[in-house]
Design a protein around this motif. Structure first.
Motif, PDB file in Angstrom:
ATOM      1  N   GLY A 144       0.809  -1.208   0.000  1.00 53.17           N
ATOM      2  CA  GLY A 144       0.000   0.000   0.000  1.00 53.17           C
ATOM      3  C   GLY A 144       0.847   1.265   0.000  1.00 53.17           C
ATOM      4  N   PHE A 145       1.969   1.215   0.706  1.00 54.83           N
ATOM      5  CA  PHE A 145       2.861   2.373   0.759  1.00 54.83           C
ATOM      6  C   PHE A 145       3.474   2.637  -0.619  1.00 54.83           C
ATOM      7  CE2 PHE A 145       6.859   4.564   1.893  1.00 54.83           C
ATOM      8  CZ  PHE A 145       6.350   5.594   2.679  1.00 54.83           C
ATOM      9  N   VAL A 146       3.944   1.565  -1.256  1.00 52.31           N
ATOM     10  CA  VAL A 146       4.526   1.706  -2.597  1.00 52.31           C
ATOM     11  C   VAL A 146       3.486   2.247  -3.573  1.00 52.31           C
ATOM     12  CG1 VAL A 146       5.417   0.404  -4.575  1.00 52.31           C
ATOM     13  CG2 VAL A 146       6.326  -0.025  -2.286  1.00 52.31           C
ATOM     14  N   GLU A 147       2.276   1.734  -3.503  1.00 52.47           N
ATOM     15  CA  GLU A 147       1.219   2.188  -4.402  1.00 52.47           C
ATOM     16  C   GLU A 147       0.946   3.678  -4.216  1.00 52.47           C
ATOM     17  OE1 GLU A 147      -1.526   2.155  -7.371  1.00 52.47           O
ATOM     18  OE2 GLU A 147      -0.164   0.511  -6.813  1.00 52.47           O
ATOM     19  N   ALA A 148       0.939   4.134  -2.944  1.00 56.12           N
ATOM     20  CA  ALA A 148       0.683   5.546  -2.666  1.00 56.12           C
ATOM     21  C   ALA A 148       1.807   6.442  -3.170  1.00 56.12           C
ATOM     22  CB  ALA A 148       0.489   5.749  -1.166  1.00 56.12           C
ATOM     23  N   CYS A 149       3.011   5.864  -3.319  1.00 51.65           N
ATOM     24  CA  CYS A 149       4.181   6.638  -3.753  1.00 51.65           C
ATOM     25  C   CYS A 149       4.253   6.832  -5.270  1.00 51.65           C
ATOM     26  CB  CYS A 149       5.470   5.964  -3.281  1.00 51.65           C
ATOM     27  SG  CYS A 149       5.756   6.090  -1.499  1.00 51.65           S
ATOM     28  N   ARG A 150       3.351   6.245  -6.016  1.00 49.25           N
ATOM     29  CA  ARG A 150       3.403   6.392  -7.472  1.00 49.25           C
ATOM     30  C   ARG A 150       3.281   7.867  -7.856  1.00 49.25           C
ATOM     31  NH1 ARG A 150       3.610   1.601  -9.704  1.00 49.25           N
ATOM     32  NH2 ARG A 150       2.609  -0.211  -8.696  1.00 49.25           N
ATOM     33  N   GLY A 151       4.267   8.369  -8.567  1.00 49.39           N
ATOM     34  CA  GLY A 151       4.272   9.759  -8.986  1.00 49.39           C
ATOM     35  C   GLY A 151       4.832  10.730  -7.964  1.00 49.39           C
ATOM     36  N   ALA A 152       5.134  10.244  -6.744  1.00 51.00           N
ATOM     37  CA  ALA A 152       5.665  11.131  -5.703  1.00 51.00           C
ATOM     38  C   ALA A 152       7.190  11.150  -5.747  1.00 51.00           C
ATOM     39  CB  ALA A 152       5.196  10.679  -4.325  1.00 51.00           C
ATOM     40  N   LYS A 153       7.778  12.318  -5.554  1.00 48.82           N
ATOM     41  CA  LYS A 153       9.229  12.436  -5.532  1.00 48.82           C
ATOM     42  C   LYS A 153       9.827  12.051  -4.179  1.00 48.82           C
ATOM     43  CE  LYS A 153       9.907  16.204  -8.863  1.00 48.82           C
ATOM     44  NZ  LYS A 153      10.370  17.621  -8.958  1.00 48.82           N
ATOM     45  N   LEU A 154       9.024  12.155  -3.114  1.00 48.97           N
ATOM     46  CA  LEU A 154       9.574  11.995  -1.764  1.00 48.97           C
ATOM     47  C   LEU A 154       8.567  11.317  -0.856  1.00 48.97           C
ATOM     48  CD1 LEU A 154      11.896  12.703   0.267  1.00 48.97           C
ATOM     49  CD2 LEU A 154      10.739  14.895   0.633  1.00 48.97           C
ATOM     50  N   ALA A 155       9.082  10.399  -0.010  1.00 44.76           N
ATOM     51  CA  ALA A 155       8.250   9.726   0.984  1.00 44.76           C
ATOM     52  C   ALA A 155       9.001   9.658   2.300  1.00 44.76           C
ATOM     53  CB  ALA A 155       7.877   8.323   0.515  1.00 44.76           C
ATOM     54  N   PHE A 156       8.253   9.673   3.409  1.00 44.76           N
ATOM     55  CA  PHE A 156       8.844   9.621   4.748  1.00 44.76           C
ATOM     56  C   PHE A 156       8.387   8.364   5.487  1.00 44.76           C
ATOM     57  CE2 PHE A 156       9.230  14.136   3.873  1.00 44.76           C
ATOM     58  CZ  PHE A 156      10.490  14.426   4.401  1.00 44.76           C
ATOM     59  N   LEU A 157       9.362   7.712   6.094  1.00 46.46           N
ATOM     60  CA  LEU A 157       9.129   6.515   6.887  1.00 46.46           C
ATOM     61  C   LEU A 157      10.037   6.598   8.109  1.00 46.46           C
ATOM     62  CD1 LEU A 157       7.761   3.679   7.023  1.00 46.46           C
ATOM     63  CD2 LEU A 157       9.723   2.808   5.732  1.00 46.46           C
ATOM     64  N   CYS A 158       9.495   6.343   9.281  1.00 48.81           N
ATOM     65  CA  CYS A 158      10.268   6.458  10.525  1.00 48.81           C
ATOM     66  C   CYS A 158      10.488   5.082  11.129  1.00 48.81           C
ATOM     67  CB  CYS A 158       9.515   7.342  11.517  1.00 48.81           C
ATOM     68  SG  CYS A 158      10.431   7.734  13.025  1.00 48.81           S
ATOM     69  N   SER A 159      11.741   4.742  11.437  1.00 48.78           N
ATOM     70  CA  SER A 159      12.058   3.440  12.022  1.00 48.78           C
ATOM     71  C   SER A 159      13.335   3.527  12.860  1.00 48.78           C
ATOM     72  CB  SER A 159      12.230   2.394  10.925  1.00 48.78           C
ATOM     73  OG  SER A 159      12.457   1.114  11.488  1.00 48.78           O
ATOM     74  N   PRO A 160      13.242   3.187  14.156  1.00 49.73           N
ATOM     75  CA  PRO A 160      12.048   2.913  14.944  1.00 49.73           C
ATOM     76  C   PRO A 160      11.080   4.101  14.901  1.00 49.73           C
ATOM     77  CG  PRO A 160      14.013   2.261  16.156  1.00 49.73           C
ATOM     78  CD  PRO A 160      14.483   3.026  14.969  1.00 49.73           C
ATOM     79  N   ASN A 161       9.801   3.755  14.888  1.00 52.31           N
ATOM     80  CA  ASN A 161       8.791   4.770  14.631  1.00 52.31           C
ATOM     81  C   ASN A 161       8.437   5.542  15.900  1.00 52.31           C
ATOM     82  OD1 ASN A 161       6.849   6.144  13.012  1.00 52.31           O
ATOM     83  ND2 ASN A 161       5.238   4.876  13.913  1.00 52.31           N
ATOM     84  N   ASN A 162       8.262   6.828  15.732  1.00 53.26           N
ATOM     85  CA  ASN A 162       7.797   7.705  16.804  1.00 53.26           C
ATOM     86  C   ASN A 162       6.328   8.017  16.527  1.00 53.26           C
ATOM     87  OD1 ASN A 162       7.504   9.721  18.745  1.00 53.26           O
ATOM     88  ND2 ASN A 162       8.622  11.266  17.589  1.00 53.26           N
ATOM     89  N   PRO A 163       5.381   7.607  17.408  1.00 53.13           N
ATOM     90  CA  PRO A 163       5.562   7.240  18.805  1.00 53.13           C
ATOM     91  C   PRO A 163       5.407   5.748  19.114  1.00 53.13           C
ATOM     92  CG  PRO A 163       3.289   7.851  18.495  1.00 53.13           C
ATOM     93  CD  PRO A 163       3.944   7.903  17.126  1.00 53.13           C
TER      94      PRO A 163
END
Length: 352
Positions: A144-163
């Motif tokens: 789902g994350f990859v699908e949402a990134c179609r056409g986007a130049k930038l994506a943010f993912l936090c790991s370990p995730n806050n909060p």
């Protein structure tokens, strides 16, 4: 004149801060407040960092090195031969990366619930923020994350995730990197407290930025030093977009000094891991396993705000998670503090 203010600021409360310890102390008549709301390192900075900062004050009449050469060299000694950029906290790095690659109106994808500043910074630069919810257990739906990134130049993912405190497996991050055409900013602010190492991915993928900070494991939150591993192609453009002389010379010197004291890092990690286990064992509410220097707690049937107020009355300052996009109103986040702070917190929450 308020009509001059941009809509993204006039209709939003902006970043949500925890109450200050001074405010809690005055409100409840408490001399000493346990500060467990901001994921700070409870230990003071390394003596090597303090000495380097003091020495740097002697030349504070001069502008700092805009390329942070000494700090970058210290980072290479610590991490290995990677490309690095710096900023005023990781927030500064985040803003500069957005400024470098995103045009107004373009999409920026954010995995939520998470640190709200990704979306705030993207919106401030005129981007269109696309939030992608995590699964019920707070793991990332990579497809789902990859699908949402179609056409986007930038994506943010936090790991370990806050909060939430959980890490994204190495294989899942690699699946995302192979599936998207844009840049992935992987926020690793808390990775030093975990057993996972994303650095090898930098050798295999040119669409990855690893964000880091000197605020957490290196105990320099007050000096605001952020940095990132970047692919070679991005580095010159980042410098073009960066604010000149953003990091001051005292912060730069302290950061290089802290990197030269790995024993202090190990001591801090040991402290966090020991108390993290105690929190999981002794907190009477559902507490989520964490790879960071904090834990998230479901305080149902209380709301996060109610729990924060009741704990503040007992001299313990924690963070409500109600401001994190995609989370319910019944979670709090509690940092690992000094021994006395952790003891007071456990006593307080067991009598909530």
């Amino acid at each position: 004149m308020r009509r001059l203010v941009r809509a993204c600021f006039s209709g939003s409360a902006g970043y949500s801060y925890a109450k200050s310890a001074d405010d809690v102390a005055r409100e409840h008549g408490i001399d000493r407040v346990a500060r467990l709301a901001s994921n700070e390192n409870p230990c003071p900075p390394s003596p090597a960092a303090v000495e380097a900062a003091a020495n740097a004050l002697r030349t504070a009449n001069r502008y700092p090195d805009t390329r942070a050469t000494a700090l970058v060299e210290a980072l290479r000694r610590y991490h290995g031969d990677y490309r690095f950029v710096t900023g005023v906290g990781m927030d500064g790095v985040i803003e500069t990366v957005i400024r470098t690659v995103v045009e107004p109106g373009e999409a920026v994808v954010v995995s939520t619930p998470t640190f709200s500043f990704y979306g705030l910074a993207a919106a401030a630069h005129g981007a269109r923020v696309v939030n992608v919810p995590r699964r019920e257990d707070f793991s990332v739906d990579t497809g789902g994350f990859v699908e949402a990134c179609r056409g986007a130049k930038l994506a943010f993912l936090c790991s370990p995730n806050n909060p939430t405190g959980n890490s994204v497996p190495l294989g899942a991050v690699e699946e995302i990197l192979e599936g998207i055409e844009g840049l992935l900013f992987l926020d690793n602010a808390y990775v030093d407290f975990s057993d996972i190492d994303y650095r090898p991915l930098m050798r295999r993928h040119e669409n990855l930025v690893l964000g880091r900070t000197m605020s957490k494991i290196f105990a320099l939150a007050g000096l605001r030093v952020g940095y990132a591993f970047v692919p070679e192609w991005l580095e010159p453009f980042y410098h073009r977009a960066a604010t000149p002389f953003a990091l001051n010379s005292v912060s730069l010197a302290a950061a290089a000094g802290a990197l030269a004291d790995p024993d202090r890092v190990r001591e801090t990690c040991d402290h966090v891991r020991q108390w993290r286990e105690r929190f999981l064992e002794e907190i009477p509410y559902e507490t989520f396993p964490s790879d960071a220097n904090f834990v998230m707690i479901d305080v149902s049937p209380l709301t996060g705000g109610e729990a924060v107020e009741r704990l503040a009355a007992k001299g313990v300052l924690v963070r409500s998670c109600t401001s994190f996009p995609g989370l319910g109103d019944h979670y709090i986040r509690v940092s690992i503090g000094e021994d006395w702070e952790n003891v007071r917190f456990l006593e307080a929450i067991n009598n909530l």
